[in-house]
Design a protein around this motif. Structure first.
Motif, PDB file in Angstrom:
ATOM      1  N   SER A   1       0.847  -1.191   0.000  1.00 56.03           N
ATOM      2  CA  SER A   1       0.000   0.000   0.000  1.00 56.03           C
ATOM      3  C   SER A   1       0.882   1.240   0.000  1.00 56.03           C
ATOM      4  O   SER A   1       1.099   1.879   1.044  1.00 56.03           O
ATOM      5  N   PRO A   2       1.423   1.597  -1.161  1.00 53.03           N
ATOM      6  CA  PRO A   2       2.232   2.825  -1.220  1.00 53.03           C
ATOM      7  C   PRO A   2       1.332   4.055  -1.082  1.00 53.03           C
ATOM      8  O   PRO A   2       0.152   4.037  -1.460  1.00 53.03           O
ATOM      9  N   TYR A   3       1.896   5.130  -0.518  1.00 53.70           N
ATOM     10  CA  TYR A   3       1.118   6.351  -0.374  1.00 53.70           C
ATOM     11  C   TYR A   3       1.963   7.546  -0.789  1.00 53.70           C
ATOM     12  O   TYR A   3       3.200   7.530  -0.767  1.00 53.70           O
ATOM     13  N   LEU A   4       1.271   8.599  -1.149  1.00 50.27           N
ATOM     14  CA  LEU A   4       1.884   9.894  -1.438  1.00 50.27           C
ATOM     15  C   LEU A   4       1.016  10.951  -0.787  1.00 50.27           C
ATOM     16  O   LEU A   4      -0.218  10.930  -0.936  1.00 50.27           O
ATOM     17  N   SER A   5       1.642  11.851  -0.034  1.00 48.21           N
ATOM     18  CA  SER A   5       0.875  12.899   0.641  1.00 48.21           C
ATOM     19  C   SER A   5       1.554  14.243   0.462  1.00 48.21           C
ATOM     20  O   SER A   5       2.779  14.327   0.302  1.00 48.21           O
ATOM     21  N   ALA A   6       0.745  15.286   0.517  1.00 48.24           N
ATOM     22  CA  ALA A   6       1.254  16.653   0.401  1.00 48.24           C
ATOM     23  C   ALA A   6       0.534  17.528   1.418  1.00 48.24           C
ATOM     24  O   ALA A   6      -0.683  17.388   1.621  1.00 48.24           O
TER      25      ALA A   6
ATOM     26  N   ASN B   1      -3.817  26.683  10.251  1.00 48.01           N
ATOM     27  CA  ASN B   1      -4.597  25.973   9.239  1.00 48.01           C
ATOM     28  C   ASN B   1      -3.700  25.015   8.479  1.00 48.01           C
ATOM     29  O   ASN B   1      -2.584  25.355   8.086  1.00 48.01           O
ATOM     30  N   ASN B   2      -4.222  23.816   8.253  1.00 49.10           N
ATOM     31  CA  ASN B   2      -3.459  22.770   7.582  1.00 49.10           C
ATOM     32  C   ASN B   2      -4.348  22.094   6.554  1.00 49.10           C
ATOM     33  O   ASN B   2      -5.456  21.645   6.860  1.00 49.10           O
ATOM     34  N   LEU B   3      -3.881  22.020   5.313  1.00 48.60           N
ATOM     35  CA  LEU B   3      -4.598  21.337   4.233  1.00 48.60           C
ATOM     36  C   LEU B   3      -3.695  20.254   3.682  1.00 48.60           C
ATOM     37  O   LEU B   3      -2.516  20.492   3.388  1.00 48.60           O
ATOM     38  N   SER B   4      -4.235  19.037   3.536  1.00 47.10           N
ATOM     39  CA  SER B   4      -3.418  17.926   3.058  1.00 47.10           C
ATOM     40  C   SER B   4      -4.229  17.025   2.149  1.00 47.10           C
ATOM     41  O   SER B   4      -5.460  16.972   2.215  1.00 47.10           O
ATOM     42  N   ILE B   5      -3.510  16.307   1.305  1.00 53.12           N
ATOM     43  CA  ILE B   5      -4.103  15.291   0.448  1.00 53.12           C
ATOM     44  C   ILE B   5      -3.220  14.045   0.523  1.00 53.12           C
ATOM     45  O   ILE B   5      -1.992  14.150   0.536  1.00 53.12           O
ATOM     46  N   LYS B   6      -3.849  12.900   0.600  1.00 53.65           N
ATOM     47  CA  LYS B   6      -3.113  11.649   0.687  1.00 53.65           C
ATOM     48  C   LYS B   6      -3.788  10.616  -0.206  1.00 53.65           C
ATOM     49  O   LYS B   6      -5.005  10.442  -0.156  1.00 53.65           O
TER      50      LYS B   6
ATOM     51  N   ASN C   1       5.416  13.929   1.174  1.00 48.41           N
ATOM     52  CA  ASN C   1       5.871  12.705   1.823  1.00 48.41           C
ATOM     53  C   ASN C   1       5.459  11.481   1.007  1.00 48.41           C
ATOM     54  O   ASN C   1       4.464  11.508   0.283  1.00 48.41           O
ATOM     55  N   GLY C   2       6.240  10.450   1.162  1.00 52.05           N
ATOM     56  CA  GLY C   2       5.916   9.188   0.522  1.00 52.05           C
ATOM     57  C   GLY C   2       6.385   8.040   1.375  1.00 52.05           C
ATOM     58  O   GLY C   2       7.355   8.154   2.129  1.00 52.05           O
ATOM     59  N   GLY C   3       5.689   6.942   1.296  1.00 50.47           N
ATOM     60  CA  GLY C   3       6.062   5.771   2.069  1.00 50.47           C
ATOM     61  C   GLY C   3       5.226   4.580   1.643  1.00 50.47           C
ATOM     62  O   GLY C   3       4.556   4.608   0.617  1.00 50.47           O
ATOM     63  N   MET C   4       5.253   3.552   2.447  1.00 46.29           N
ATOM     64  CA  MET C   4       4.553   2.338   2.057  1.00 46.29           C
ATOM     65  C   MET C   4       4.216   1.492   3.275  1.00 46.29           C
ATOM     66  O   MET C   4       4.976   1.422   4.241  1.00 46.29           O
ATOM     67  N   ASP C   5       3.052   0.861   3.218  1.00 41.53           N
ATOM     68  CA  ASP C   5       2.691  -0.193   4.158  1.00 41.53           C
ATOM     69  C   ASP C   5       2.792  -1.520   3.430  1.00 41.53           C
ATOM     70  O   ASP C   5       2.423  -1.630   2.257  1.00 41.53           O
ATOM     71  N   VAL C   6       3.295  -2.522   4.127  1.00 44.92           N
ATOM     72  CA  VAL C   6       3.473  -3.855   3.548  1.00 44.92           C
ATOM     73  C   VAL C   6       2.805  -4.873   4.449  1.00 44.92           C
ATOM     74  O   VAL C   6       2.944  -4.812   5.674  1.00 44.92           O
TER      75      VAL C   6
END
Length: 805
Positions: free
Chosen positions: A239-244, A787-792, A263-268
């Protein structure tokens, strides 16, 4: 107790044990293999379903336990299997379609909907099981069960389901791949139960009868017999992810108000074998988790917050054995955050409040012999504070937390009669000269053959090591309980010596105690003229210090609660506290505060949750002899469901306290100063939910918390624990704290196991003094806001499906 009374008590307990032996006969369903393709569209119209074995004639579990299901609202469920998955289909008949609750509430929420759930005990040990549920609105819920029914609904699996409304009810289909289950291919019989909830009537039915006066429900399952030639598949998923992120905080000096990060990472997830699974999170990102509900804490103990990080909530039932694991310790505040020293012209310009998690790994599962193994390891990176020289503009780094390794090992063996024994070890290793910590515990949980009586306990040893010095502590708890029948009790002793400390990976508010408690309960489970069920409970708690045996406290309470025929629920309680000795409120070793006698009472009521408009309210009052102190709690919540997609909830809590005694400060001469104070606390929350469909929706949660403290008079704490007025202490110990949070989350499941999240967070902290709730709210909303805005984006890749392409 005289001899006659012992005889009466013995006959009473034997009579209850005999009543429990009258359990309904166990049902069985024959397993049937299929080679025909099945489309998961919620309509079981394939020809193979017409020949499949059927589970029917369900038995009511609540409120009228033992009643046979009405044929006009009958339930039929069919189960098939092939080489790759289990297929489940069913028809939930309903005379009136308006009687079906099918609100869109999101995944893992079934309380407000009609649903059907299938529970598999794949090893047939009658202790551990896995449940898969689908609602009438086609939403999913899954959970793991252990120890006679403890439910872990944070566990998630990847499986398919669909439900469809019909003229006379609703139908459903489910496909559960073997990758979502742990089993031995040698087991031809699984434990099985099936449940259906009709929300508006308040009825829940079971395929295999579950008697509410018998402890647990997994041990009351039926069987699924004749399973052959199935093999656990290779379980490997990524489950790779990319977030900003973009963050705005317009209150910085000589720095930009905006910060950005990608950011980027992965769950295995990897199935080591058919029994054990490895989960890893590499470079995890928890920036989108729900904000903590922080409070103004005037007590001598820390506040325990909920864990909202998925990795530390999913499938962690083994790690909760022994109550040694508080996952919020991983990535918590650096241990030297407040030890940073500054020189001339220096200020601390940056000092992180959390340690950065580098990676975490867990291995968990259970083999066919009932041995459960859990291993969790996590590493946090070294953390540094930044010190700025205002004269030269140069900065230097000061280490506030070393490289740290956390791990926990659990070995849990199930035994006959729903019993188990466990060994648990937690370990924290820190780089350099900082201390290391280790805690080990042996846990046992034993039931008699008829599952009526329970012997349980735990012994624990803690050890802290620093620069060659060891400090070892000891703790235990021992209990005996009657868990079956309408009459229950629980007698417990808990003990910890002065050196016992599990706080590096667990949570312990204080040590040095010997506590004894007795809980007695009686329940009426057969519906009568005005109620469906009633519970009556009595508690007694007595506490002494372990070190010298001195008395600390005694309290008793009685409470009654139940559900009425109209599906409203209500309860009332009374509590009494005898005068005691509080060794923690003074915040100074060797000091004690004499607490006064107090009494309290409370009442609560909740309306029918199945209605469009739901409300609940409670009122509690407590009265202390010292200073004629009094405190109240008024709570109310309400929810209105505008449609199956849109609902709003609102809650308010008001807690006024008058003339309370509490710690204020330690003055320059080392004297402990208390104050008599008034406190006002208001918490207001709003939740708005709109779901576009069963795959996407928006959820907004807003919370304003205000707590103001006004000191009325100061007192010196005497050596005997009494208070005398103090006229020399002049510092201000008033407080005023406002916290305002908004969490708005858009969720879209764009593919199986794959999600996109868009999160907006707003956070305001305001401690300026003002009187009155409205003035505080107005002042807070005009204060500086973060204030914080993010997308993942998280994408699920199953190795077997990926290999086909």
């Amino acid at each position: 107790m005289n001899k006659k009374l012992w005889v009466v008590l013995y006959i009473f307990l034997i009579a209850h044990a005999a009543a429990l032996a009258q359990q309904a006969p166990q049902r069985s369903l024959q397993a049937m293999r299929t080679n025909s393709p099945i489309k998961i569209d919620g309509i079981p119209d394939e020809a193979i379903w017409k020949t499949a074995p059927v589970a029917e004639k369900f038995i009511e579990f609540r409120p009228n336990a033992g009643a046979v299901e009405n044929p006009s609202n009958a339930t039929q469920v069919y189960i098939l299997y092939d080489n790759s998955a289990i297929y489940i289909a069913g028809y939930c008949h309903e005379l009136n379609a308006d009687s079906i609750s099918r609100e869109l509430v999101g995944r893992d929420k079934v309380g407000s909907n009609d649903f059907v759930g299938v529970i598999f005990d794949t090893y047939y040990d009658k202790i551990n099981a896995t449940g898969f549920y689908v609602t009438a609105s086609s939403e999913q819920y899954d959970a793991k069960y252990s120890n006679s029914g403890n439910e872990d609904d944070t566990w998630n699996a990847v499986w398919d389901s669909k439900s469809v409304m019909q003229k006379d009810g609703w139908t459903f289909e489910m496909r559960i791949p073997y990758s979502a289950l742990r089993f031995s291919p040698k087991n031809s019989t699984w434990g099985l139960n099936i449940t259906r909830k009709r929300n508006k009537s308040g009825q829940q039915f079971m395929w295999n009868s579950v008697v509410p006066t018998i402890n647990g429900f997994i041990n009351q399952e039926g069987t699924w017999d004749g399973i052959t030639d199935i093999k656990p598949p290779l379980r490997l998923a990524f489950s790779p992810y990319l977030s900003a992120y973009i963050n705005n905080y317009p209150n910085k000096t000589n720095q930009s108000n905006f910060t950005q990060s990608i950011n980027g990472g992965m769950d295995v997830k990897y199935g080591i074998n058919q029994n054990y699974t490895l989960d890893m999170t590499l470079i995890p990102d928890f920036g989108q988790v729900q904000s903590d509900k922080q409070v103004l804490n005037l007590s001598p103990f820390e506040v325990r917050y909920n864990e909202n990080r998925d990795f530390f909530t999913e499938g962690t039932e083994l790690f909760n054995k022994g109550n040694l694991f508080y996952s919020r310790r991983i990535g918590s505040q650096p241990i030297h955050k407040y030890d940073v020293q500054t020189g001339t012209n220096e200020v601390v310009s940056d000092n992180p409040s959390e340690s950065k998690l580098l990676n975490a790994t867990k291995i968990s599962g259970r083999n066919k012999k009932g041995l459960g193994i859990g291993l969790l390891n996590a590493i946090t990176k070294p953390m540094y504070a930044e010190v700025l020289d205002t004269a030269t503009g140069k900065t230097r780094d000061v280490k506030t937390n070393p490289l740290t390794n956390y791990n926990i090992l659990v070995l849990d063996k199930t035994l006959k009669n729903n019993s188990s024994v466990s060994f648990v070890n937690t370990n924290v290793l820190r780089e350099g000269s900082d201390y290391d910590a280790n805690v080990s515990a042996f846990v046992f949980d034993m039931y008699n053959k008829k599952n009526v009586y329970n012997w349980y306990g735990q012994t624990s040893l803690s050890n802290k090591t620093a620069l060659g010095k060891n400090e070892t502590g000891y703790s235990h708890n021992l209990g005996f309980a009657k868990t079956g029948g309408r009459f229950n009790f629980n007698l417990v002793e808990e003990l910890a010596n002065t050196r016992y400390d599990k706080n590096d990976l667990g949570i312990l508010y204080n040590n040095n105690y010997v506590d004894h408690s007795l809980w007695i309960g009686y329940k009426w489970v057969k519906p009568k003229s005005f109620y469906n069920r009633i519970n009556l409970n009595i508690n007694n708690n007595l506490s002494h210090r372990f070190e010298d045996g001195s008395y600390q406290s005694y309290n008793a309470n009685i409470n009654m609660n139940g559900q009425l025929k109209n599906l409203w629920s209500a309860g009332l309680s009374m509590v009494h506290n005898e005068p005691g000795n509080d060794y923690y409120e003074p915040r100074k070793e060797g000091k004690v505060f004499r607490t006064s006698r107090s009494t309290g009472a409370g009442f609560w009521v909740n309306s029918n949750e199945a209605k469009k408009y739901y409300w609940g309210a409670s009122i509690n009052g407590n009265f202390r002899e010292m200073f004629t102190s009094r405190s109240y709690n008024f709570d109310m919540e309400q929810r209105y469901r505008f449609s199956s997609k849109f609902s709003m909830s609102q809650g308010v809590s008001y807690n006024p306290v008058r003339n309370a005694a509490g710690f204020a400060a330690i003055d320059g001469s080392g004297n402990v100063i208390f104050n008599r104070r008034n406190r006002e606390t208001v918490e207001n929350s709003l939740s708005i939910k709109y779901n576009f469909n069963n795959k996407s929706g928006i959820n907004l949660q807003a919370r304003h918390y205000w707590s103001g403290v006004k000191s009325l008079q100061y007192y010196a704490l005497n050596n005997d624990g009494s208070l005398d007025p103090n006229t020399t202490y002049t510092n201000n110990r008033d407080y005023n704290l406002n916290l305002f949070n908004v969490d708005m989350v858009y969720t879209w499941q764009f593919a199986t196991g794959s999600f996109m999240y868009i999160v907006w967070k707003n956070n305001i902290v305001n401690d300026k003094r003002d009187d009155g709730y409205i003035k505080n709210l107005r002042q807070t909303l005009s204060a500086t806001q973060n204030n914080n805005l993010s997308i993942k984006i998280l994408y699920y890749l199953d190795y077997l499906k990926f290999k086909k392409h």
